[in-house]
Design a protein around this motif. Structure first.
Motif, PDB file in Angstrom:
ATOM      1  N   GLN A  23      41.924  30.808  43.805  1.00  0.00           N
ATOM      2  CA  GLN A  23      42.421  32.120  44.220  1.00  0.00           C
ATOM      3  C   GLN A  23      41.568  32.688  45.349  1.00  0.00           C
ATOM      4  OE1 GLN A  23      42.613  34.494  40.581  1.00  0.00           O
ATOM      5  NE2 GLN A  23      44.832  34.585  40.872  1.00  0.00           N
ATOM      6  N   LEU A  24      40.259  32.576  45.218  1.00  0.00           N
ATOM      7  CA  LEU A  24      39.365  33.090  46.250  1.00  0.00           C
ATOM      8  C   LEU A  24      39.581  32.371  47.576  1.00  0.00           C
ATOM      9  CD1 LEU A  24      37.034  34.993  46.970  1.00  0.00           C
ATOM     10  CD2 LEU A  24      35.466  33.189  46.231  1.00  0.00           C
ATOM     11  N   LEU A  27      43.009  33.464  49.101  1.00  0.00           N
ATOM     12  CA  LEU A  27      43.004  34.813  49.673  1.00  0.00           C
ATOM     13  C   LEU A  27      42.192  34.877  50.956  1.00  0.00           C
ATOM     14  CD1 LEU A  27      40.612  37.245  49.373  1.00  0.00           C
ATOM     15  CD2 LEU A  27      40.954  36.717  47.005  1.00  0.00           C
ATOM     16  N   LEU A  28      41.078  34.162  51.020  1.00  0.00           N
ATOM     17  CA  LEU A  28      40.281  34.179  52.244  1.00  0.00           C
ATOM     18  C   LEU A  28      40.987  33.477  53.396  1.00  0.00           C
ATOM     19  CD1 LEU A  28      36.688  33.581  50.846  1.00  0.00           C
ATOM     20  CD2 LEU A  28      37.667  35.705  51.714  1.00  0.00           C
ATOM     21  N   TYR A  44      42.688  42.796  57.443  1.00  0.00           N
ATOM     22  CA  TYR A  44      42.021  43.454  56.321  1.00  0.00           C
ATOM     23  C   TYR A  44      43.012  43.951  55.282  1.00  0.00           C
ATOM     24  CZ  TYR A  44      42.473  48.269  58.289  1.00  0.00           C
ATOM     25  OH  TYR A  44      42.927  49.462  58.760  1.00  0.00           O
ATOM     26  N   LEU A  47      43.357  40.955  53.156  1.00  0.00           N
ATOM     27  CA  LEU A  47      42.155  40.800  52.332  1.00  0.00           C
ATOM     28  C   LEU A  47      42.183  41.758  51.148  1.00  0.00           C
ATOM     29  CD1 LEU A  47      39.339  39.455  52.033  1.00  0.00           C
ATOM     30  CD2 LEU A  47      38.436  41.362  53.351  1.00  0.00           C
ATOM     31  N   TYR A  48      42.561  43.007  51.392  1.00  0.00           N
ATOM     32  CA  TYR A  48      42.669  43.974  50.294  1.00  0.00           C
ATOM     33  C   TYR A  48      43.707  43.530  49.269  1.00  0.00           C
ATOM     34  CZ  TYR A  48      40.006  47.337  53.114  1.00  0.00           C
ATOM     35  OH  TYR A  48      39.045  47.970  53.839  1.00  0.00           O
ATOM     36  N   LEU A  51      42.235  40.760  47.184  1.00  0.00           N
ATOM     37  CA  LEU A  51      41.211  41.277  46.267  1.00  0.00           C
ATOM     38  C   LEU A  51      41.822  42.074  45.122  1.00  0.00           C
ATOM     39  CD1 LEU A  51      38.387  42.321  48.748  1.00  0.00           C
ATOM     40  CD2 LEU A  51      38.387  40.399  47.153  1.00  0.00           C
ATOM     41  N   PHE A  54      42.595  39.280  42.800  1.00  0.00           N
ATOM     42  CA  PHE A  54      41.448  38.479  42.377  1.00  0.00           C
ATOM     43  C   PHE A  54      40.492  39.238  41.457  1.00  0.00           C
ATOM     44  CE2 PHE A  54      37.141  36.781  43.387  1.00  0.00           C
ATOM     45  CZ  PHE A  54      37.301  35.528  42.820  1.00  0.00           C
ATOM     46  N   LEU A  55      40.142  40.460  41.800  1.00  0.00           N
ATOM     47  CA  LEU A  55      39.158  41.210  41.012  1.00  0.00           C
ATOM     48  C   LEU A  55      39.610  41.478  39.572  1.00  0.00           C
ATOM     49  CD1 LEU A  55      37.776  43.662  43.710  1.00  0.00           C
ATOM     50  CD2 LEU A  55      36.734  41.564  42.835  1.00  0.00           C
ATOM     51  N   THR A  91      44.592  46.824  38.171  1.00  0.00           N
ATOM     52  CA  THR A  91      45.401  46.476  39.337  1.00  0.00           C
ATOM     53  C   THR A  91      46.108  47.711  39.889  1.00  0.00           C
ATOM     54  OG1 THR A  91      45.739  44.251  38.452  1.00  0.00           O
ATOM     55  CG2 THR A  91      47.236  44.974  40.179  1.00  0.00           C
ATOM     56  N   THR A 117      48.125  35.117  46.198  1.00  0.00           N
ATOM     57  CA  THR A 117      46.976  34.928  45.308  1.00  0.00           C
ATOM     58  C   THR A 117      47.412  34.836  43.852  1.00  0.00           C
ATOM     59  OG1 THR A 117      45.615  36.159  46.884  1.00  0.00           O
ATOM     60  CG2 THR A 117      44.700  35.840  44.705  1.00  0.00           C
TER      61      THR A 117
END
Length: 136
Positions: A23-24, A27-28, A44, A47-48, A51, A54-55, A91, A117
């Motif tokens: 997943q990381l 996403l990157l 960005y 990226l948000y 994340l 992912f978080l 989320t 992701t």
């Protein structure tokens, strides 16, 4: 009496670690590709979005896989459900935080990388099979 033992495996040795790592990476790579082709704001935003997927999954993994043992199976299932609910709340909170706190955004990039992701989880059996095959 519930007996739950803490899992002594380090986080990177858990069976779900390859999924989180995938997943990381997704996403990157997606955020960098969007940044390269569509600009900084879209990058960005992507990226948000990644994340935001992912978080909460990191939180869920930490909560659910910290205990082990067949005796604690019922409490682990209960922990699974409560952690999933908290993951969904986290989320929603992150969506609210991003949309209120960060402007300008590119919603298509944000939702696109979020969904991409999340789709990594569809390949979880393949990723975990590869990991289990290495350990056999």
């Amino acid at each position: 009496m519930e007996i739950r033992t803490l899992n002594t495996l380090p986080f990177h040795r858990l069976a779900v670690f390859p999924i989180l790592l995938a997943q990381l990476v997704v996403l990157l790579i997606a955020a960098l590709a969007i940044w390269y082709w569509y600009g900084v704001i879209a990058g960005y935003s992507g990226l948000y979005g990644g994340l935001m997927s992912f978080l909460p999954n990191i939180y869920f993994t930490h909560r659910v896989f910290r205990f082990s043992g067949a005796i604690a199976a019922q409490s682990i299932v209960r922990l699974f459900y409560t952690s999933e609910i908290k993951k969904l709340i986290l989320t929603a909170f992150l969506f609210t935080l991003i949309f209120v706190g960060f402007q300008p955004l590119t919603p298509l990039a944000l939702f696109g990388v979020f969904v991409l992701t999340q789709m990594v989880i569809w390949f979880a059996p393949l990723l975990m099979k590869v990991n289990l095959a290495k350990n056999l």
